[in-house]
Scaffold this motif. Structure first.
Motif, PDB file in Angstrom:
ATOM      1  N   UNK A 239       0.785  -1.231   0.000  1.00 21.48           N
ATOM      2  CA  UNK A 239       0.000   0.000   0.000  1.00 21.48           C
ATOM      3  C   UNK A 239       0.814   1.278   0.000  1.00 21.48           C
ATOM      4  N   UNK A 240       2.112   1.186   0.307  1.00 23.48           N
ATOM      5  CA  UNK A 240       2.863   2.427   0.485  1.00 23.48           C
ATOM      6  C   UNK A 240       4.353   2.246   0.236  1.00 23.48           C
ATOM      7  N   UNK A 241       4.984   3.381  -0.001  1.00 18.36           N
ATOM      8  CA  UNK A 241       6.442   3.466  -0.032  1.00 18.36           C
ATOM      9  C   UNK A 241       6.882   4.079   1.290  1.00 18.36           C
ATOM     10  N   UNK A 242       7.786   3.394   1.974  1.00 18.99           N
ATOM     11  CA  UNK A 242       8.273   3.875   3.263  1.00 18.99           C
ATOM     12  C   UNK A 242       9.708   4.336   3.082  1.00 18.99           C
ATOM     13  N   UNK A 243       9.981   5.569   3.463  1.00 16.02           N
ATOM     14  CA  UNK A 243      11.316   6.126   3.334  1.00 16.02           C
ATOM     15  C   UNK A 243      11.972   6.191   4.710  1.00 16.02           C
ATOM     16  N   UNK A 244      13.059   5.457   4.855  1.00 19.24           N
ATOM     17  CA  UNK A 244      13.753   5.315   6.129  1.00 19.24           C
ATOM     18  C   UNK A 244      15.069   6.096   6.072  1.00 19.24           C
ATOM     19  N   UNK A 245      15.231   7.035   6.991  1.00 13.76           N
ATOM     20  CA  UNK A 245      16.457   7.834   7.019  1.00 13.76           C
ATOM     21  C   UNK A 245      17.153   7.780   8.378  1.00 13.76           C
ATOM     22  N   UNK A 246      16.496   7.214   9.378  1.00 14.11           N
ATOM     23  CA  UNK A 246      17.124   7.083  10.692  1.00 14.11           C
ATOM     24  C   UNK A 246      18.323   6.152  10.558  1.00 14.11           C
ATOM     25  N   UNK A 247      19.532   6.608  10.931  1.00 13.43           N
ATOM     26  CA  UNK A 247      20.741   5.809  10.715  1.00 13.43           C
ATOM     27  C   UNK A 247      20.660   4.385  11.248  1.00 13.43           C
ATOM     28  N   UNK A 248      20.068   4.207  12.439  1.00  8.95           N
ATOM     29  CA  UNK A 248      19.991   2.860  13.012  1.00  8.95           C
ATOM     30  C   UNK A 248      19.178   1.933  12.122  1.00  8.95           C
TER      31      UNK A 248
END
Length: 282
Positions: A239-248
């Motif tokens: 349903x979605x594109x998730x953009x992860x930028x948190x370094x961990x």
């Protein structure tokens, strides 16, 4: 914005809520007093402060005016929009068709030196043939019920393949063997797609690995994801594109990619699996 399975998005949403709450407290206002000044029900203020309801741009402006902090509105609105970009529903992205979303991926690749891609459901866009991309986009458009601009969207997607040949970009790709066997677009489209993979494998910009059905799993099959220069991971769900930028979290995707790489075969062994998939088409 729906609740995101990404803790990066949730953490950013909560951080924005905390900033707004502190703004209210610094102004010496109760939740009810702020609600009255903004002209909405106190329950709305509560939901915003708990991070349960994303404030609109106008909500943030009203909040800042109520707190006598109009000068902070621009920064808070920018922060709110950044949160929204972390979790993007496909139907929202494709509300006017798929072309613009494809162009945004072009920009990402243009700005990326090293892209790591893991796919468990379809060939990565930058390696797709027009026939394969057309069939895949048609099925997505039909499922989502969004406007059909497939011809121009396919052209935009296939155009990304130029980065295989120019600009010093590098692509490290891992494909589950199932992707080679799934008939997207029928036998002829799949045959052309598989042969295209064989064609791009020798390129110096491409490292292509296949995870065989027979591999002993140390990492279970995951949703498809892309990591751009160790700084940003884009994850594709139904349903979605998730953009992860948190370094961990980005580090977790890199760790998973390393584990998946250990199960993959390359070179002649990968070519054997691709040719076997071609032969299976008859």
């Amino acid at each position: 914005m729906p609740s995101s399975p990404s803790s990066s998005a949730q953490a950013a949403r909560e951080a924005l809520a905390v900033r707004l709450t502190h703004l209210r407290k610094d102004a010496g206002l109760t939740g009810r007093e702020l609600s009255a000044r903004c002209g909405w029900h106190p329950a709305k203020t509560t939901r915003i402060q708990k991070g349960e309801a994303p404030p609109s741009d106008s909500d943030i402006r009203a909040w800042c005016v109520a707190c006598g902090a109009e000068e902070q509105a621009g920064d808070l609105i920018a922060a709110s929009r950044a949160v929204e970009s972390m979790y993007l529903e496909w139907r929202r992205l494709h509300r006017n068709g798929m072309r613009r979303a494809q162009e945004s991926w072009t920009t990402r690749h243009e700005q990326t030196a090293l892209c790591r891609s893991y796919v468990s459901n379809a060939v990565p866009g930058f390696l797709q043939t027009p026939a394969y991309a057309t069939a895949l986009m048609q099925s997505i458009t039909d499922f989502q019920g969004t406007p059909n601009d497939i011809a121009v969207a396919v052209a935009a997607r296939v155009a990304r393949s130029r980065f295989l040949y120019e600009g010093g970009h590098r692509f490290v790709v891992l494909i589950e063997e199932w992707v080679l066997r799934a008939r997207i677009g029928g036998a002829e489209a799949m045959r052309g797609q598989l042969r295209h993979l064989l064609t791009v494998m020798p390129l110096p910009s491409v490292s292509l690995g296949v995870i065989p059905f027979s591999a002993e799993r140390i990492i279970w099959p995951l949703e498809g994801f892309y990591v751009f220069d160790d700084r940003h991971a884009a994850v594709e769900t139904l349903t979605a594109e998730i953009n992860v930028t948190q370094p961990r979290e980005v580090a977790d995707y890199l760790k998973a990619f390393t584990g998946l790489s250990k199960m993959a075969v390359h070179g002649d062994h990968a070519r054997t699996l691709i040719n076997a998939a071609v032969d299976a088409l008859g």
